[in-house]
Write a protein that holds these residues in place. Sequence first.
Motif, mmCIF file in Angstrom:
data_model
loop_
_atom_site.group_PDB
_atom_site.id
_atom_site.type_symbol
_atom_site.label_atom_id
_atom_site.label_comp_id
_atom_site.label_asym_id
_atom_site.label_seq_id
_atom_site.Cartn_x
_atom_site.Cartn_y
_atom_site.Cartn_z
ATOM 1 N N MET A 131 28.940 22.039 39.410
ATOM 2 C CA MET A 131 28.828 20.646 38.866
ATOM 3 C C MET A 131 28.195 20.691 37.496
ATOM 4 O O MET A 131 27.158 21.605 37.168
ATOM 5 C CB MET A 131 27.859 19.932 39.810
ATOM 6 C CG MET A 131 28.778 19.757 41.121
ATOM 7 S SD MET A 131 30.017 18.612 41.031
ATOM 8 C CE MET A 131 29.486 17.108 41.667
ATOM 9 N N GLY A 132 28.830 20.154 36.506
ATOM 10 C CA GLY A 132 27.948 19.968 35.113
ATOM 11 C C GLY A 132 27.658 18.436 34.986
ATOM 12 O O GLY A 132 27.885 17.674 35.519
ATOM 13 N N ILE A 133 26.618 18.458 33.890
ATOM 14 C CA ILE A 133 26.112 16.937 33.587
ATOM 15 C C ILE A 133 26.723 16.675 31.982
ATOM 16 O O ILE A 133 26.577 17.744 31.209
ATOM 17 C CB ILE A 133 24.622 17.206 33.392
ATOM 18 C CG1 ILE A 133 24.148 17.264 34.937
ATOM 19 C CG2 ILE A 133 24.242 15.563 33.150
ATOM 20 C CD1 ILE A 133 22.742 17.532 35.094
ATOM 21 N N CYS A 134 27.297 15.573 31.994
ATOM 22 C CA CYS A 134 27.925 15.262 30.777
ATOM 23 C C CYS A 134 26.594 14.898 29.656
ATOM 24 O O CYS A 134 25.829 14.180 30.137
ATOM 25 C CB CYS A 134 28.797 13.947 30.587
ATOM 26 S SG CYS A 134 29.461 13.305 28.982
ATOM 27 N N ASP A 135 26.866 15.604 28.558
ATOM 28 C CA ASP A 135 25.625 15.331 27.429
ATOM 29 C C ASP A 135 25.579 13.780 27.003
ATOM 30 O O ASP A 135 24.650 13.347 26.227
ATOM 31 C CB ASP A 135 25.679 16.279 26.517
ATOM 32 C CG ASP A 135 25.336 17.834 26.939
ATOM 33 O OD1 ASP A 135 24.626 17.825 27.639
ATOM 34 O OD2 ASP A 135 25.876 18.600 26.168
ATOM 35 N N THR A 136 26.559 13.341 27.050
ATOM 36 C CA THR A 136 27.008 11.943 26.481
ATOM 37 C C THR A 136 26.448 10.812 27.391
ATOM 38 O O THR A 136 25.681 9.895 27.015
ATOM 39 C CB THR A 136 28.221 11.543 25.923
ATOM 40 O OG1 THR A 136 28.610 12.323 24.725
ATOM 41 C CG2 THR A 136 28.418 9.841 25.285
ATOM 42 N N CYS A 137 27.245 10.803 28.717
ATOM 43 C CA CYS A 137 26.745 9.601 29.583
ATOM 44 C C CYS A 137 25.935 9.913 30.610
ATOM 45 O O CYS A 137 25.640 9.310 31.435
ATOM 46 C CB CYS A 137 28.202 9.294 30.087
ATOM 47 S SG CYS A 137 29.102 10.194 31.295
ATOM 48 N N GLY A 138 25.691 11.249 31.110
ATOM 49 C CA GLY A 138 25.102 11.948 31.910
ATOM 50 C C GLY A 138 25.464 12.123 33.336
ATOM 51 O O GLY A 138 25.169 12.120 34.390
ATOM 52 N N ASN A 139 26.915 11.674 33.375
ATOM 53 C CA ASN A 139 27.752 11.822 34.355
ATOM 54 C C ASN A 139 27.733 13.422 35.218
ATOM 55 O O ASN A 139 27.934 14.116 34.288
ATOM 56 C CB ASN A 139 29.147 11.302 34.432
ATOM 57 C CG ASN A 139 29.992 11.429 35.521
ATOM 58 O OD1 ASN A 139 29.489 10.918 36.589
ATOM 59 N ND2 ASN A 139 31.161 11.628 35.411
ATOM 60 N N VAL A 140 27.542 13.301 36.399
ATOM 61 C CA VAL A 140 27.584 14.586 37.131
ATOM 62 C C VAL A 140 28.954 14.868 37.509
ATOM 63 O O VAL A 140 29.714 14.255 38.372
ATOM 64 C CB VAL A 140 26.608 14.824 38.113
ATOM 65 C CG1 VAL A 140 26.840 16.315 39.028
ATOM 66 C CG2 VAL A 140 25.253 14.584 37.956
ATOM 67 N N TYR A 141 29.619 15.895 37.098
ATOM 68 C CA TYR A 141 31.038 16.175 37.501
ATOM 69 C C TYR A 141 31.487 17.322 37.325
ATOM 70 O O TYR A 141 30.917 18.296 36.792
ATOM 71 C CB TYR A 141 31.830 15.361 36.147
ATOM 72 C CG TYR A 141 33.431 15.334 36.273
ATOM 73 C CD1 TYR A 141 34.023 14.736 37.340
ATOM 74 C CD2 TYR A 141 33.952 15.807 35.202
ATOM 75 C CE1 TYR A 141 35.351 14.520 37.285
ATOM 76 C CE2 TYR A 141 35.375 15.853 35.141
ATOM 77 C CZ TYR A 141 36.038 15.067 36.359
ATOM 78 O OH TYR A 141 37.248 15.001 36.389
ATOM 79 N N ASP A 142 32.288 17.655 38.462
ATOM 80 C CA ASP A 142 32.828 19.147 38.538
ATOM 81 C C ASP A 142 33.772 19.570 37.645
ATOM 82 O O ASP A 142 34.190 20.899 37.753
ATOM 83 C CB ASP A 142 33.133 19.264 40.021
ATOM 84 C CG ASP A 142 34.561 18.442 40.314
ATOM 85 O OD1 ASP A 142 34.977 17.776 39.608
ATOM 86 O OD2 ASP A 142 35.089 18.767 41.334
ATOM 87 N N ASP A 176 32.178 15.380 30.187
ATOM 88 C CA ASP A 176 33.100 15.247 31.452
ATOM 89 C C ASP A 176 34.526 14.435 31.156
ATOM 90 O O ASP A 176 35.408 14.266 31.858
ATOM 91 C CB ASP A 176 32.189 14.114 32.416
ATOM 92 C CG ASP A 176 32.295 12.683 31.786
ATOM 93 O OD1 ASP A 176 32.412 12.544 30.620
ATOM 94 O OD2 ASP A 176 31.870 12.049 32.694
ATOM 95 N N SER A 177 34.676 14.148 30.000
ATOM 96 C CA SER A 177 35.926 13.268 29.357
ATOM 97 C C SER A 177 36.069 13.615 27.888
ATOM 98 O O SER A 177 35.120 13.733 27.074
ATOM 99 C CB SER A 177 35.970 12.147 29.619
ATOM 100 O OG SER A 177 34.846 11.044 29.012
ATOM 101 N N PHE A 178 37.417 13.385 27.246
ATOM 102 C CA PHE A 178 37.319 13.384 25.918
ATOM 103 C C PHE A 178 36.803 12.310 25.387
ATOM 104 O O PHE A 178 36.356 12.541 24.196
ATOM 105 C CB PHE A 178 39.079 13.419 25.759
ATOM 106 C CG PHE A 178 39.566 14.901 25.772
ATOM 107 C CD1 PHE A 178 39.416 16.022 25.015
ATOM 108 C CD2 PHE A 178 40.525 14.907 26.782
ATOM 109 C CE1 PHE A 178 39.700 17.223 25.436
ATOM 110 C CE2 PHE A 178 41.265 16.362 26.997
ATOM 111 C CZ PHE A 178 40.909 17.576 26.419
ATOM 112 N N GLU A 179 36.780 11.353 25.886
ATOM 113 C CA GLU A 179 36.266 10.191 25.425
ATOM 114 C C GLU A 179 34.631 10.275 25.084
ATOM 115 O O GLU A 179 34.110 10.023 23.818
ATOM 116 C CB GLU A 179 36.254 9.001 26.377
ATOM 117 C CG GLU A 179 35.456 7.726 25.919
ATOM 118 C CD GLU A 179 35.511 6.587 26.856
ATOM 119 O OE1 GLU A 179 35.177 5.424 26.406
ATOM 120 O OE2 GLU A 179 35.838 6.727 27.862
#
Length: 74
Positions: free
Chosen positions: A1-12, A27-30
């Motif tokens: 599980m990683g954490i998005c540096d932009t939104c903080g979402n925890v995502y696999d 976690d996304s291209f956006e």
Amino acid sequence: MGICDTCGNVYDNTFSIRQGDRQATYDSFECAIQGFAPRCAHCGCPVLGHGVEDAGAIYCCGHCARSKVLKDNH
């Protein structure tokens, strides 16, 4: 599980982008665009393509590059 540096979402399914010494996880291209893409020196939009570089600045298009040069010369 990683954490998005932009939104903080925890995502696999996060991914990382590296450019020189700079690295970030998204976690996304956006979020990658918001966090990593350079901004146009004239209008501020994210530069997603090649852009136009002039005197160390990057612009999203020729129109913005010309607008900035014309504005600076007046």
